[in-house]
Design a protein around this motif. Sequence first.
Motif, mmCIF file in Angstrom:
data_model
loop_
_atom_site.group_PDB
_atom_site.id
_atom_site.type_symbol
_atom_site.label_atom_id
_atom_site.label_comp_id
_atom_site.label_asym_id
_atom_site.label_seq_id
_atom_site.Cartn_x
_atom_site.Cartn_y
_atom_site.Cartn_z
ATOM 1 N N LEU B 112 0.954 -0.780 -0.317
ATOM 2 C CA LEU B 112 0.360 0.034 0.102
ATOM 3 C C LEU B 112 0.748 1.335 -0.065
ATOM 4 C CD1 LEU B 112 -3.262 0.523 0.272
ATOM 5 C CD2 LEU B 112 -2.287 -1.875 0.502
ATOM 6 N N GLY B 113 0.671 2.031 -0.924
ATOM 7 C CA GLY B 113 1.197 3.561 -0.909
ATOM 8 C C GLY B 113 0.031 4.892 -0.041
ATOM 9 N N GLU B 114 -1.017 4.533 0.077
ATOM 10 C CA GLU B 114 -2.149 5.293 0.812
ATOM 11 C C GLU B 114 -2.461 4.660 1.821
ATOM 12 O OE1 GLU B 114 -3.244 7.385 -2.550
ATOM 13 O OE2 GLU B 114 -1.487 8.368 -3.196
ATOM 14 N N ARG B 115 -3.006 5.362 2.126
ATOM 15 C CA ARG B 115 -3.993 4.902 2.920
ATOM 16 C C ARG B 115 -5.917 3.714 2.349
ATOM 17 N NH1 ARG B 115 -8.444 6.351 7.318
ATOM 18 N NH2 ARG B 115 -7.238 4.822 9.102
ATOM 19 N N LEU B 215 -12.936 -5.269 5.180
ATOM 20 C CA LEU B 215 -12.379 -4.401 7.353
ATOM 21 C C LEU B 215 -12.760 -2.851 7.205
ATOM 22 C CD1 LEU B 215 -8.315 -4.802 6.337
ATOM 23 C CD2 LEU B 215 -10.070 -6.431 7.299
ATOM 24 N N GLY B 216 -13.071 -2.392 6.485
ATOM 25 C CA GLY B 216 -13.884 -1.089 6.432
ATOM 26 C C GLY B 216 -15.664 -0.821 7.289
ATOM 27 N N GLU B 217 -16.101 -1.969 6.993
ATOM 28 C CA GLU B 217 -17.406 -2.748 7.986
ATOM 29 C C GLU B 217 -17.251 -2.552 8.962
ATOM 30 O OE1 GLU B 217 -19.066 -6.320 6.731
ATOM 31 O OE2 GLU B 217 -19.531 -5.466 4.481
ATOM 32 N N ASN B 218 -15.217 -2.764 9.735
ATOM 33 C CA ASN B 218 -15.790 -2.466 11.351
ATOM 34 C C ASN B 218 -14.912 -1.870 11.750
ATOM 35 O OD1 ASN B 218 -16.611 -5.017 11.998
ATOM 36 N ND2 ASN B 218 -14.953 -6.653 11.121
ATOM 37 N N GLY B 219 -14.456 -0.344 10.415
ATOM 38 C CA GLY B 219 -13.607 0.744 11.088
ATOM 39 C C GLY B 219 -12.138 0.717 10.867
ATOM 40 N N VAL B 220 -11.789 -0.451 9.786
ATOM 41 C CA VAL B 220 -10.246 -1.134 9.719
ATOM 42 C C VAL B 220 -9.854 -0.012 9.073
ATOM 43 C CG1 VAL B 220 -8.586 -2.482 10.080
ATOM 44 C CG2 VAL B 220 -10.114 -2.940 11.662
ATOM 45 N N ALA B 221 -8.618 0.653 9.061
ATOM 46 C CA ALA B 221 -8.454 0.460 6.894
ATOM 47 C C ALA B 221 -6.597 -0.109 7.137
ATOM 48 C CB ALA B 221 -7.597 2.034 7.239
ATOM 49 N N LEU B 222 -6.662 0.330 5.862
ATOM 50 C CA LEU B 222 -5.477 -0.687 5.712
ATOM 51 C C LEU B 222 -4.513 0.947 4.893
ATOM 52 C CD1 LEU B 222 -6.020 -2.369 2.245
ATOM 53 C CD2 LEU B 222 -5.629 -3.664 4.547
ATOM 54 N N GLU B 223 -3.167 0.422 5.669
ATOM 55 C CA GLU B 223 -1.849 1.812 5.938
ATOM 56 C C GLU B 223 -1.011 1.250 4.480
ATOM 57 O OE1 GLU B 223 -3.289 3.431 8.474
ATOM 58 O OE2 GLU B 223 -4.553 3.037 8.992
ATOM 59 N N PRO B 224 -0.248 2.590 4.699
ATOM 60 C CA PRO B 224 0.573 2.367 4.404
ATOM 61 C C PRO B 224 1.797 1.616 4.496
ATOM 62 C CG PRO B 224 -0.314 4.849 4.148
ATOM 63 C CD PRO B 224 -0.949 3.778 5.184
#
Lengths: 253, 261
Positions: B112-115, B215-224
Amino acid sequence: MITISELAARLSKAVADRTAIGTLSDEFPELDIPTAYQVQRALRGAAGPLAGWKLGVTSRAKQKQVNISEPIYGFLPAAGALDLGEPLDTGAQIQPRCEPEIVFTLGRDLAGPHVTAADVVAASSGVTVGIEVLDSRYADYRFTMADVVADNTSAARYVVGAPVSPEGIDLRLVGVVLERNGKVVATASGAASLGHPAAAVAWLVRALAAEGEGLRAGEIVLSGGLTAAVPVGPGDVVVASIDRLGSLELACR
Amino acid sequence: MPVTDAAARARALYDARRTRTPIPPFTDDDPTLGMADGYAVQRELVDLLLADGDRIVGYKVGLTSEPMQKMIGVDSPDHGPVLASTVYRDGDEIPLSRFIAPKVEAEIVFVLGERLAGPGVTVTQARAALAGAVAGMEIVDSRIADWRIKLADTVADLASNGAVATSSRIVPVADLDTRLVGMTLTRNGELVDTGAGAAALGDPVAVVAWLANVLGENGVALEPGHLIMTGALHAAVPMTPGDVFRAEFDRLGAVTVRVGA
């Protein structure tokens, strides 16, 4: 004692009748692979102009499964070609199956017992994506290696894309995707054919050399199915995509 | 005694990981367990592992091919975290003793480059958020005896993730048709299998979008910097000590691992 031409006639009749037959080996257990190639040669003699050649059993895993250590080859009659955009008439076949292939176009004659993959690439004017339509003349594709060699390695129809230069393309690593009706049914890379599709063609040239034959400029070679073949029926649409070589769409009627 | 709540099941998996002793599938005792139950256990298990000092450095997505989904009886992938303690580099030796019943899978891995935070993430947005791709191998392993897993079992067990190995050169993917990236997997120099990116959900970038949205459904994001393992491009291959596995990807390069005792 049955003759080569009588065995060939049984296979030709199966094509004409669009009806599968029992295997030749079932009736003649002594049928071996050299004899089977004689049957295939008899069929070739009656097939009209030749467009080129094709390889079969080029997957090492498949070779182990059927307990052989090299591929098999067949011929491509010019009359078997489907043109781009031309649908496949499945009613004219017995039990058609499609598989994606890397196709070589020979730019010059190539023959000899020591030809390697590098020679094949150097002698090729182009490479492209192809779809081979297999159609075994034996019920349910159940056959011995000798049977399938006699049956011209199940060859039936084929469609070939527009060739591109092989220069700078690592045919071993190009990605291959086969879709039927919009769904991915199989993927592979070029290495699925004998480790490198040009190595499969080189094997063909060496095998032909043993018979005093070779490839001629302008001929095409279907270098071996890169995925398992998928059965097709009326209404099916098959798409073969190969990275850097292009895509082909074949509609079945 | 059968374990009946998420915390106890997580503890059983935690002990199985620690002792390398597999446990019976949870679905043996309770066949009604489903995907949500599996993730509830996974969350508890991850908490235990993070409490030991481990870190989440990315995610793996499994069940990305139709044959695998059919086998497990689902119509969507599953996911689990990639833990820092399980990441190997190109050329590393991976000791078999770390695992119970490990197998190798060649996978395209994105960095990942961006959130990227779902829901609503499109494949195009996912592609734009990627720094690029690397050649990857996942060691899948099951803490459930004999891989006798149903959906809830594998989800609870970190989606059967064991370890990952990746190359280090990040190749930009903006101009890459990731569907058509070809792959060869060799063992001791012999070709084992081939595949192409489309084996993962039709396009490995679609896997990233799917993951970000789930993941977004649980408020979790993919991070850089997160690694995203996008799913096997072929059938998993068992490992034997002394084996050298090499997964090579068109345009991405190769990753090689040796299997240690």
